[in-house]
Every structure is written in C-alpha cells, then in structure tokens.
Scaffold this motif. Structure first.
Motif, short mmCIF file in Angstrom:
data_model
loop_
_atom_site.label_atom_id
_atom_site.label_comp_id
_atom_site.label_asym_id
_atom_site.label_seq_id
_atom_site.Cartn_x
_atom_site.Cartn_y
_atom_site.Cartn_z
N ARG A 116 50.51 41.03 23.14
CA ARG A 116 49.26 41.71 23.42
C ARG A 116 49.40 42.14 24.79
O ARG A 116 48.88 43.20 25.20
N TRP A 117 49.71 41.40 25.81
CA TRP A 117 49.68 41.67 27.31
C TRP A 117 50.79 42.96 27.50
O TRP A 117 50.49 43.59 28.45
N VAL A 118 51.86 42.98 26.65
CA VAL A 118 52.52 44.18 26.78
C VAL A 118 51.95 45.45 26.89
O VAL A 118 52.05 46.48 27.70
N ARG A 119 51.26 45.45 25.73
CA ARG A 119 50.58 46.70 25.49
C ARG A 119 49.43 47.04 26.48
O ARG A 119 49.15 48.05 27.01
N ASP A 120 48.78 46.01 26.74
CA ASP A 120 47.59 46.08 27.71
C ASP A 120 48.28 46.52 29.30
O ASP A 120 47.39 47.25 29.87
N GLU A 121 49.43 45.80 29.70
CA GLU A 121 49.90 46.20 31.04
C GLU A 121 50.35 47.60 30.97
O GLU A 121 50.13 48.31 32.18
N ILE A 122 51.09 48.20 30.12
CA ILE A 122 51.57 49.41 30.03
C ILE A 122 50.42 50.66 30.17
O ILE A 122 50.34 51.37 30.82
N ALA A 123 49.44 50.26 29.15
CA ALA A 123 48.14 50.78 29.10
C ALA A 123 47.53 50.97 30.59
O ALA A 123 46.55 52.25 31.00
N ALA A 124 47.31 50.12 31.33
CA ALA A 124 46.79 50.00 32.63
C ALA A 124 47.38 50.58 33.78
O ALA A 124 46.94 50.87 34.64
N LEU A 125 48.73 51.11 33.38
CA LEU A 125 49.51 51.71 34.46
C LEU A 125 48.91 53.03 34.81
O LEU A 125 48.16 53.63 33.94
N PRO A 126 49.02 53.66 35.91
CA PRO A 126 48.69 55.20 36.24
C PRO A 126 49.45 55.87 35.29
O PRO A 126 50.59 55.67 34.74
#
Length: 177
Positions: A116-126
């Motif tokens: 889950r963290w992968v998708r969340d971290e990529i989605a949070a990028l500019p």
C-alpha cells in the motif's frame, strides 16, 4: 490466443516444471528489476534480490494461493523483503552478527496491504515526479522515452528518478521500523 494464467504457472512450478518458472521470470523479471532499483543502488544487489525473489517463488509454489489471479503483489513483497534483508545483512555483518530473515507473505491480501505504501508514496509526489515514476519505475519506459513524452532532458528525468528512489528507499526503511 489464450495467455497462461499466473495460477497455472504456479501450479506448474509446484509440480516441478522449470519451464513454468521461466515463464514467470519472463512475465515479471523486468517489473521486479525496476522495483529493486527503487530499493537499492547496486546492480549486483538488484540482480541478487530479483533472483532470490524467483527462488522463493519456486520454493513456495506448492503452498502459494493467488486469490487475485496474479503473483505480482506477492513477488513485490518478497522482493522488498529480500532488499531489506540485504540491507540488514550489510549492517549486521559490520557488527559481526547473523542476519535475520523476513518471511515471504503467507497470502495475497497481506502482500497487497504491505505494498500500500508504494501507491501512496507515488501518488503523493508532485505531478511531474509522479508521472516520471509511473513511466520509468512502474511502466518500464526508458528515461529517453519519458523525457520525450514530458518535454524534459534525459538528465532531468535521471535526476528526478534518482531523487525519488532515495525517497522511496527512505520510506521503506521507516515503514519497517
């Protein structure tokens, strides 16, 4: 033309079919390699992590169940675990201690939740960094392709990918502690 399902490939491996392992490798090695590069910087470490992930798949095939009809989330978690173990191994060898190992995920839902963290971290990028990560790290496009599609230089894409790999690696380490 029908494509062999991941479930059929896993059943083949469970029965000792080395060709099934080769088909799994052909299907997912590029994705695991891109993912491993997001976790470690050394080519040898990347190769070992990917090989270890497929070895774990081979060893666990008889007990592996794929409720989502794909082995990719499970493989990604195994890859992440091997990368984490490699990092711990280097740290612990300096302290002359034996490394512990993380177990492979027991089921697909665990793998999905742990990623889950992968998708969340990529989605949070500019937005620009997110698009670059999606293109280069997830979709496997070359830096040159991403640069052309986004109107950037290859150097700019390379720099952003490197920076985001470090960011993801930092998140991985924080997530494990």
């Amino acid at each position: 033309m029908t494509t062999e399902t991941d479930e059929a490939i896993v059943r083949g491996m469970a029965s000792g079919d080395r060709g099934a392992l080769a088909r799994a490798f052909d299907r997912y090695a590029a994705t695991l390699t891109r993912y491993a590069w997001a976790l470690v910087d050394d080519r040898q470490d990347v190769e070992e992590i990917v090989q270890d992930a497929f070895l774990t798949l081979w060893q666990r095939a008889a007990t592996l169940e794929l409720p989502a009809d794909t082995m990719l989330p499970w493989l990604l978690v195994v890859c992440r675990n091997h990368a984490f173990n490699a990092g711990r191994k280097r740290t612990k060898h300096r302290a002359d201690e034996l490394p512990e190992t993380l177990p492979a995920p027991e089921d697909h839902s665990e793998a999905r939740e742990r990623l889950r963290w992968v998708r969340d971290e990529i989605a949070a990028l500019p937005e620009l960094d997110r698009r670059i990560c999606e293109m280069c790290l997830l979709d496997g496009r070359s830096y040159a392709d991403a640069a052309a599609a986004l109107g950037l230089s290859v150097g700019a894409v390379t720099q952003r990918v490197s920076r985001n790999r470090r960011r993801l690696r930092k998140v991985v380490m924080q997530d494990e502690h």
